[in-house]
Write an enzyme that holds these catalytic residues in place. Structure first.
Site, short mmCIF file in Angstrom:
data_model
loop_
_atom_site.label_atom_id
_atom_site.label_comp_id
_atom_site.label_asym_id
_atom_site.label_seq_id
_atom_site.Cartn_x
_atom_site.Cartn_y
_atom_site.Cartn_z
N VAL A 45 -38.53 -14.53 15.19
CA VAL A 45 -38.61 -13.12 14.79
C VAL A 45 -38.97 -12.20 15.96
O VAL A 45 -38.84 -10.98 15.83
CB VAL A 45 -39.63 -12.91 13.65
CG1 VAL A 45 -39.20 -13.67 12.40
CG2 VAL A 45 -41.05 -13.29 14.07
N TYR B 72 -54.90 -11.89 17.09
CA TYR B 72 -54.42 -11.82 15.70
C TYR B 72 -54.91 -10.52 15.07
O TYR B 72 -54.11 -9.79 14.45
CB TYR B 72 -54.96 -13.03 14.94
CG TYR B 72 -54.56 -13.08 13.48
CD1 TYR B 72 -53.30 -13.58 13.11
CD2 TYR B 72 -55.43 -12.67 12.47
CE1 TYR B 72 -52.93 -13.65 11.77
CE2 TYR B 72 -55.06 -12.73 11.14
CZ TYR B 72 -53.82 -13.22 10.79
OH TYR B 72 -53.45 -13.29 9.47
N LYS C 244 -52.61 -7.34 13.70
CA LYS C 244 -52.60 -6.89 12.31
C LYS C 244 -53.04 -5.44 12.18
O LYS C 244 -52.56 -4.72 11.29
CB LYS C 244 -53.49 -7.80 11.46
CG LYS C 244 -52.99 -9.25 11.39
CD LYS C 244 -51.58 -9.35 10.81
CE LYS C 244 -51.15 -10.80 10.65
NZ LYS C 244 -49.80 -10.94 10.07
#
Length: 272
Positions: free
Chosen positions: A75, A167, A171
């Site tokens: 992706v 991470y 986000k």
């Protein structure tokens, strides 16, 4: 145009005629979403880099093979994302729901994070959804029927956790992608929403977070409901956000987290 197509308000077709893409669809939350939408009668394209897990998904699915396609893709690469969208449109005629779920996490000391570490996590967790939003939106606009894009965020978009800094950073950016894209695409009848799970019992969580009794105690002491979530519970939120029942929701991120975000103290955890 068939009677099952969505209108310009971002409402997708009935459960039995949706076309859905799920990235990171071979395992964890993505697999739960794939299985939920298949069970609801949708046609689904599951996208993942893990070829063996995609094969396992196909072999164990109870749904007709005609309603499930699997695509091996990275992706973080635009060509791969666009190819997955093209396959959905070519195989099933349109795209109604895009779930940008693929994500990775690295647990490491903040000062040891390398440029490669940063680029890898942000490439999958933030660049990937950005490419997914663009590709899906273009297909939805070309189809003229609106649609729904769901970005899989996390409570760590809001809570600061330096042990998984890249991470959390990714986000946080993903939440802003959701709000920005929602404004950009509203006039096209496309809703963009997010889901920010708390601690859900996926393989990734088991390997990176719930690694000891001490870690388990730490997590549950900050979770008022006293348990971790199940992937199916997140899939249920995705199904709701993709449905007509959520037709006036856009730009929001929903947090199924067992009450964790509203807690400002710890709670006792029963020993097991």
């Amino acid at each position: 145009m068939t009677s099952g197509n969505s209108d310009s308000s971002g409402v997708v077709p009935s459960q039995h005629s949706k076309v859905v893409i799920v990235t990171g669809g071979a395992r964890g939350l993505g697999r739960a979403c794939v299985e939920r939408f298949l069970n609801d009668g949708a046609r689904v394209v599951a996208v993942d880099l893990d070829e063996s897990s995609l094969a396992d998904l196909s072999s164990k699915s109870d749904s007709p093979a005609s309603r499930l396609r699997t695509v091996i893709a990275d992706v973080s690469k635009r060509a791969d994302v666009e190819r997955a969208v093209d396959i959905a449109v070519q195989e099933f005629g349109r795209l109604d729901v895009m779930i940008n779920n693929a994500g990775i996490v690295r647990s490491q000391d903040f000062l040891t994070i390398t440029e490669d570490d940063f680029d890898k996590v942000l490439g999958v967790n933030l660049k990937g959804p950005f490419l997914g939003v663009q590709a899906a939106a273009r297909a939805m606009i070309a189809g003229g029927n609106g649609g729904v894009i769901i970005n899989m965020s996390s409570i760590n978009a809001i809570l600061a956790n330096p042990s998984i800094a890249t991470y959390a950073i990714s986000k946080g950016g993903l939440n802003q992608l959701t709000t920005t894209a929602a404004l950009a695409l509203a006039s096209h009848g496309i809703r963009v929403v997010g889901i920010g799970p708390g601690t859900i019992l996926t393989d990734m969580v088991a390997k990176s977070i719930m690694t000891s009794d001490e870690a388990r105690h730490s997590i549950l002491s900050r979770t008022p409901m006293g348990r971790c979530g199940d992937p199916s519970e997140i899939a249920s939120v995705a199904a709701f956000l993709a449905s007509k029942d959520a037709s006036y929701i856009t730009g929001q991120t929903i947090y199924p987290d067992g009450g964790r975000l509203i807690l400002n103290y710890t709670v006792p955890v029963a020993s097991q």
